[in-house]
Scaffold this active site. Structure first.
Site, mmCIF file in Angstrom:
data_model
loop_
_atom_site.group_PDB
_atom_site.id
_atom_site.type_symbol
_atom_site.label_atom_id
_atom_site.label_comp_id
_atom_site.label_asym_id
_atom_site.label_seq_id
_atom_site.Cartn_x
_atom_site.Cartn_y
_atom_site.Cartn_z
ATOM 1 N N VAL A 302 39.880 41.364 25.843
ATOM 2 C CA VAL A 302 39.750 40.756 25.413
ATOM 3 C C VAL A 302 41.614 39.994 25.713
ATOM 4 O O VAL A 302 43.029 40.219 25.671
ATOM 5 C CB VAL A 302 40.426 41.240 23.654
ATOM 6 C CG1 VAL A 302 40.854 39.332 23.027
ATOM 7 C CG2 VAL A 302 38.848 41.112 23.271
ATOM 8 N N GLY A 305 42.260 38.497 30.962
ATOM 9 C CA GLY A 305 42.130 37.554 32.743
ATOM 10 C C GLY A 305 43.503 36.218 33.200
ATOM 11 O O GLY A 305 43.822 36.368 32.198
ATOM 12 N N SER A 306 43.408 36.404 34.176
ATOM 13 C CA SER A 306 44.050 35.275 35.007
ATOM 14 C C SER A 306 44.271 33.677 34.335
ATOM 15 O O SER A 306 45.277 33.500 34.792
ATOM 16 C CB SER A 306 44.040 35.817 36.103
ATOM 17 O OG SER A 306 42.982 35.133 36.805
ATOM 18 N N CYS A 308 43.426 33.043 31.161
ATOM 19 C CA CYS A 308 42.884 33.431 29.789
ATOM 20 C C CYS A 308 44.460 33.346 29.146
ATOM 21 O O CYS A 308 45.243 33.566 29.225
ATOM 22 C CB CYS A 308 43.506 34.806 29.336
ATOM 23 S SG CYS A 308 41.739 35.597 30.271
ATOM 24 N N ASP A 341 36.983 44.567 32.011
ATOM 25 C CA ASP A 341 36.456 42.783 32.414
ATOM 26 C C ASP A 341 38.805 42.350 32.295
ATOM 27 O O ASP A 341 38.136 41.897 31.857
ATOM 28 C CB ASP A 341 36.115 42.411 31.590
ATOM 29 C CG ASP A 341 35.660 40.884 32.032
ATOM 30 O OD1 ASP A 341 36.021 40.186 32.840
ATOM 31 O OD2 ASP A 341 34.605 40.188 31.142
ATOM 32 N N GLY A 342 38.686 41.935 33.866
ATOM 33 C CA GLY A 342 39.634 40.851 33.489
ATOM 34 C C GLY A 342 41.600 41.919 33.954
ATOM 35 O O GLY A 342 41.540 42.911 33.380
ATOM 36 N N GLY A 343 42.635 40.661 34.597
ATOM 37 C CA GLY A 343 43.678 41.231 34.477
ATOM 38 C C GLY A 343 44.165 42.524 35.920
ATOM 39 O O GLY A 343 44.461 42.800 36.034
ATOM 40 N N MET A 391 36.668 30.094 31.837
ATOM 41 C CA MET A 391 35.565 29.254 31.194
ATOM 42 C C MET A 391 35.645 28.903 29.793
ATOM 43 O O MET A 391 35.289 27.942 29.069
ATOM 44 C CB MET A 391 34.567 30.302 31.242
ATOM 45 C CG MET A 391 33.527 30.998 32.162
ATOM 46 S SD MET A 391 33.844 29.918 33.107
ATOM 47 C CE MET A 391 32.814 28.646 33.217
ATOM 48 N N SER A 472 58.442 50.290 41.876
ATOM 49 C CA SER A 472 56.517 49.993 42.571
ATOM 50 C C SER A 472 56.260 49.137 43.655
ATOM 51 O O SER A 472 55.679 49.170 44.800
ATOM 52 C CB SER A 472 55.816 50.156 41.354
ATOM 53 O OG SER A 472 56.038 51.259 40.616
HETATM 54 P P1 XMP Z 1 40.349 37.845 36.035
HETATM 55 O O1 XMP Z 1 41.838 38.862 35.769
HETATM 56 O O2 XMP Z 1 40.103 38.524 36.929
HETATM 57 O O3 XMP Z 1 39.751 38.294 35.389
HETATM 58 O O4 XMP Z 1 40.072 36.073 37.012
HETATM 59 C C1 XMP Z 1 38.192 37.223 34.472
HETATM 60 C C2 XMP Z 1 37.619 37.640 33.646
HETATM 61 O O5 XMP Z 1 38.288 36.546 32.480
HETATM 62 C C3 XMP Z 1 37.940 36.345 31.004
HETATM 63 N N1 XMP Z 1 37.693 34.894 30.959
HETATM 64 C C4 XMP Z 1 38.665 33.818 29.634
HETATM 65 N N2 XMP Z 1 39.347 34.819 29.239
HETATM 66 N N3 XMP Z 1 40.096 32.159 28.378
HETATM 67 C C5 XMP Z 1 39.872 33.469 28.115
HETATM 68 O O6 XMP Z 1 40.294 34.414 26.712
HETATM 69 C C6 XMP Z 1 38.814 31.819 29.706
HETATM 70 O O7 XMP Z 1 38.994 31.012 29.754
HETATM 71 C C7 XMP Z 1 38.650 32.880 30.105
HETATM 72 N N4 XMP Z 1 38.086 32.105 30.961
HETATM 73 C C8 XMP Z 1 36.834 34.026 31.884
HETATM 74 C C9 XMP Z 1 36.726 36.805 31.470
HETATM 75 O O8 XMP Z 1 36.147 38.000 30.999
HETATM 76 C C10 XMP Z 1 36.250 37.185 33.032
HETATM 77 O O9 XMP Z 1 35.672 37.807 33.304
#
Ligand code: XMP
Length: 479
Positions: A302, A305-306, A308, A341-343, A391, A472
């Site tokens: 939650v 994500g980059s 988010c 998922d994400g980050g 999204m 690092s």
């Molecule tokens: P990375 O860091 O790899 O993360 O680009 C991808 C994940 O980001 C999430 N995602 C969102 N989260 N608002 C959010 O809070 C958004 O608009 C959004 N779009 C994507 C999602 O879990 C994805 O897999």
């Protein structure tokens, strides 16, 4: 609430894996195969994000070929999303069950049109009742100029074709193609009716890439995302019918009660034959509730994500390393794997996420700049970059409205929780994945782990300070 009771949560940059005595002589002794869901195993534990600038069929094909998996996003009409899944299923299979055909009295012009439209170089020629009459390959039409000439006069006729039976195995097909020095093997039943096609290209790809993620019929595996409103049940059924290997019930707050209830609804609708991943959550309670409700995989993240902005806009989230650790621990008694998922920015983040208990990671940003992503290439500051957007960004919401593919309002919050950005163009998916998996392998070897299970057991973290983080990354050098 007492401020002293507020727990500390950590993210990837707050920790490092501690090296330990290792009996591993080479990184290639490490096996990174892992579970995406209870029943689906990946040779490379990485999946591409279900975002409209990351995963459609081209990305999913590339991901499955190197042992990962693509999750086709859901911001398409049901028909469009089904077509994306079908494209993956058709991309590579031992047997193409419904090869493209043409009638013997069609003309060369018809054949040329069909080849171009369907993106194929050969057509199987069938007469009434699907009887095999011949094969029209590139070689048969090369340098032919009479566009009115009938296919019958150009094709290699049935009598000269090498064919197989309906149950021809890969080994048998390889022998027939080799001995016959041909590239296409039509399959016919006892009445000489066309029932499939095996191509040399597919056979070669199969042999070259044993790690590719395949379904039981030898087709590339693919996942597809759904929401929890509107037509989500019909969507899930249509995706299952199209061959989706896993359905990802994906909403921003996966611990909402309607999301938890939707798991059982989808499970009933799919008859238990397709695995379901549910998310996103960031707490052990959320993970447990999804696993208990029948999720075969739980997606965790939650706000990391980059693109988010949930943590900024709503003040909500849990730093990802702690979220993954807590959720993995909560899911373990259910035998349900966690997807981080994400980050993910580097191979080291993949290693940390998996060491923390995840079995796979989901990646958006690092794949958005590959040639296989559906993002649009634009010019910025004299260079070329690709568009990548959250999204829940307002740009994504506008695009969905234009497409009329809005199946719910959940991802169109009153205030945007994501941004639209650009990312640098990157190498092909295979190269990016090779780098990430290489980092994971290396991380595992420092922990004396031959398998993901051993990694979960052996990994030890140390917490670091901003000084440690500075140390690092490359420092005191210029480029
Ligand atoms: P990375 O860091 O790899 O993360 O680009 C991808 C994940 O980001 C999430 N995602 C969102 N989260 N608002 C959010 O809070 C958004 O608009 C959004 N779009 C994507 C999602 O879990 C994805 O897999």
């Amino acid at each position: 609430m007492n401020h002293a009771s507020i727990p500390l949560a950590l993210s990837y940059d707050d920790v490092l894996l501690v090296p330990r005595r290792s009996g591993l002589a080479s990184r290639s002794d490490v096996d990174v195969a892992s579970r995406l869901t209870r029943n689906l195993r990946l040779a490379a534990p990485i999946v591409s994000a279900n975002m409209d600038t990351v995963t459609e069929s081209e990305m999913a094909i590339a991901m499955a070929r190197v042992g990962g998996l693509g999750i086709v996003h859901r911001f398409l009409t049901v028909e469009q999303q089904v077509a994306e899944v079908a494209r993956v299923k058709r991309a590579e299979a031992l047997v193409i069950p419904d090869p493209h055909t043409i009638a013997p009295d069609a003309t060369l012009a018809d054949a040329a049109d069909a080849s171009q439209r369907l993106g194929v170089t050969s057509l199987v020629v069938v007469g009434p009742g699907d009887r095999l009459e011949g094969l029209l390959t590139r070689r048969d039409v090369m340098l032919r100029t009479d566009r009115a000439q009938p296919v019958r006069e150009l094709m290699t006729p049935r009598a000269e074709l090498v064919v197989g039976g309906p149950d021809t195995s890969a080994e048998e097909a390889a022998r027939l193609l080799r001995d016959g020095r041909v590239e296409k093997l039509p399959l016919v039943d006892d009445d000489d009716r066309l029932v499939g096609l095996i191509t040399l290209r597919d056979l070669l790809q199969r042999a070259e890439r044993p790690e590719a993620t395949k379904d039981s019929r030898g087709r590339l595996a693919v996942g597809a995302a759904i929401g929890v409103r509107g037509d989500y049940v019909e969507r899930a059924q249509a995706l299952q019918d199209a061959g989706a290997d896993v359905v990802v019930l994906d909403i921003a707050h996966g611990h909402a009660e309607h999301a938890v209830r939707a798991i059982a609804t989808i499970r009933d609708a799919l008859g238990g034959s397709t695995d379901i991943i549910a998310g996103n959550v960031a707490t052990p309670e959320g993970a447990r509730d999804l696993a208990e409700a029948g999720a075969d995989g739980v997606k965790v993240g939650v706000g990391p994500g980059s693109v988010c902005t949930t943590r900024v806009v709503a003040g909500v989230g849990v730093p990802q390393l702690s979220a993954v650790m807590d959720c993995a621990e909560a899911c373990a008694p259910f035998g349900v794997p966690v997807i981080a998922d994400g980050g993910i920015r580097f191979g080291g983040d993949v290693a940390k996420a998996i060491a923390a208990g995840a079995e796979t990671v989901m990646v958006g940003n690092l794949l958005a700049g590959t040639p296989e992503s559906p993002g649009v290439v634009v010019s910025r500051n004299g260079g070329r970059v690709k568009v990548f957007r959250g999204m829940a960004s307002s740009a994504a919401a506008d695009a969905r409205r234009a497409l009329e593919a809005e199946d719910d309002t959940e991802f169109t919050p009153v205030v945007a929780e994501g941004v639209e950005a650009v990312v640098p163009l990157r190498d092909a998916v295979a190269v990016v994945l090779h780098g990430l998996v290489g980092g994971l392998r290396s991380g595992m070897s420092y922990s004396d782990a031959r398998t993901i299970t051993e990694f979960h057991r052996n990994a030890r973290f140390v917490r670091i300070t901003p000084g440690g983080l500075r140390e690092s990354h490359p420092h005191d050098v210029s480029y």
